[in-house]
Design an enzyme around this catalytic site. Structure first.
Site, short mmCIF file in Angstrom:
data_model
loop_
_atom_site.label_atom_id
_atom_site.label_comp_id
_atom_site.label_asym_id
_atom_site.label_seq_id
_atom_site.Cartn_x
_atom_site.Cartn_y
_atom_site.Cartn_z
N ARG A 127 43.10 -22.70 11.48
CA ARG A 127 44.61 -22.43 11.26
C ARG A 127 44.72 -23.21 9.97
O ARG A 127 45.81 -22.44 9.48
CB ARG A 127 45.30 -22.94 12.36
CG ARG A 127 45.43 -24.46 12.70
CD ARG A 127 46.51 -24.88 13.58
NE ARG A 127 46.44 -26.32 13.83
CZ ARG A 127 47.34 -27.04 14.14
NH1 ARG A 127 48.69 -26.57 14.18
NH2 ARG A 127 47.21 -28.39 14.35
N ARG A 131 43.19 -24.54 16.91
CA ARG A 131 44.05 -25.85 16.61
C ARG A 131 43.28 -26.86 16.25
O ARG A 131 43.61 -27.57 15.58
CB ARG A 131 44.94 -25.90 17.97
CG ARG A 131 45.60 -27.08 17.65
CD ARG A 131 46.39 -27.30 19.14
NE ARG A 131 47.45 -28.50 19.17
CZ ARG A 131 48.05 -28.75 20.21
NH1 ARG A 131 47.71 -28.37 21.61
NH2 ARG A 131 49.05 -29.75 20.06
N GLU A 167 57.79 -12.04 19.09
CA GLU A 167 56.64 -11.67 18.69
C GLU A 167 56.32 -10.04 18.67
O GLU A 167 56.05 -9.29 17.80
CB GLU A 167 55.28 -12.23 19.42
CG GLU A 167 55.49 -13.55 19.37
CD GLU A 167 56.34 -14.40 20.26
OE1 GLU A 167 56.42 -15.86 20.27
OE2 GLU A 167 57.11 -13.90 21.04
N ASP A 178 48.58 -28.05 25.40
CA ASP A 178 49.49 -27.09 25.66
C ASP A 178 49.28 -26.46 27.31
O ASP A 178 49.78 -25.53 27.61
CB ASP A 178 49.54 -26.15 24.65
CG ASP A 178 50.07 -26.68 23.60
OD1 ASP A 178 50.65 -27.70 23.70
OD2 ASP A 178 50.40 -25.98 22.38
#
Length: 312
Positions: free
Chosen positions: A10, A167, A58, A117
């Protein structure tokens, strides 16, 4: 022994966008209130007039990207994979895929390596979803070098492109003078004759680790990096299967509909051999440290090694 350099793809995405922005004024970057996480904030700082924060919307962002593409701009619509491929699937399909517009989708935080997450954000289905959209190119780079090259290749390609980024910081394995990125072309990282290990994304470095362990046991695996899952390098996949007689696919994605399925689609028609698919086995993830999750779900080098040994 020198420590291996690790960079999250990323981060590579954000840095590559800045470089593209310097060279091409038609590059516009969109984000859905996640610029700090997707790293498009780097582009926003350099080119504030060409960065659009669409808020937590989005689906609307994909529509805006489609409109910008229709005016001649080259929009990079950015969000987490769960939102870009999951929440906005209909808009990607109907507003971008159907009219075959020149939109690039930068999907970060893909796979179980999202970590803490948890299952709601660990998108292990995005490759499968994007593969089904006619004309959509699907790229899953393995490291920083490949991710930057993928962003540039996406810009140069005329048509919709889905790029998958992570990530977690991963080892840089393509930092060499002869490295070349070409859409639809796999890369043979190691020659071998006993089994073809075909990997994508962060699993490529883990597959190389597994291969090193196999070599100590007298097993000589071929290791292939497939960065472009669609269009797939069918010629390489077929030749590898014919050479080794056995194929193992490795991906940080569901074993349903991803790289493994794409490889099996090709082989069952052209070169039927035994195939072992290593990935997420029809289950949701869970919250936890990314590195521990990769091990728990059998995607680390040692686990891949053990699964290949058992398969052989």
């Amino acid at each position: 022994m020198l420590e291996v350099k690790k960079i999250a793809t990323r981060e590579s995405y954000g840095n590559a966008l800045v470089e593209l922005g310097k060279e091409h004024e038609d590059v516009v970057v969109l984000d859905a209130d996640l610029a700090a996480a997707t790293k498009t904030g780097i582009f926003k700082k350099a080119f504030p007039q060409r960065h659009i924060d669409c808020g937590i919307a989005e689906c609307n962002m994909m529509g805006i990207a489609a409109g910008l593409a229709a005016t001649g701009k080259v929009p990079f619509a950015s969000s987490f994979a769960m939102f870009a491929a999951g929440r906005a699937f209909e808009q990607v399909r109907n507003s971008i895929g159907y009219p075959h517009l020149n939109v690039k989708i930068g999907a970060t935080h893909a796979g179980i390596s999202v970590g803490e997450d948890g299952a709601t954000h660990q998108c292990n289905e995005d490759i499968a979803l994007m593969r089904t959209i006619p004309g959509m190119v699907v790229i899953n780079p393995s490291d920083d070098v490949e991710a930057k090259a993928a962003v540039r290749a996406a810009y140069e390609h005329q048509g919709p492109v889905y790029m998958r980024f992570g990530r977690l910081a991963v080892p840089v394995i393509n930092d060499r003078p002869d490295y070349k990125f070409e859409l639809g072309k796999g890369v043979v990282l190691k020659e071998g004759s006993d089994v073809a290990v075909i990997a994508t994304g962060l699993c490529v470095s883990e597959a190389l680790d597994a291969a090193a362990m196999l070599e100590k046991d007298g097993i000589h695996p071929m290791v292939i990096n497939i960065h472009t899952i669609k269009p797939l390098d069918t010629e390489l996949v077929i030749s590898a299967a014919q050479k080794t007689g056995k194929v193992v696919t490795v991906e940080e994605h569901s074993v349903i509909g991803g790289l493994g399925s794409a490889v099996c689609d090709v082989l069952c028609e052209n070169a039927p051999v035994k195939v072992k698919k290593i990935g997420i086995n029809d289950c949701f993830g869970e919250s936890g440290p990314a590195v521990e999750l990769i091990s728990r779900y059998g995607l680390d080098g040692k686990s891949i090694y053990e699964k290949i040994k058992a398969f052989l």
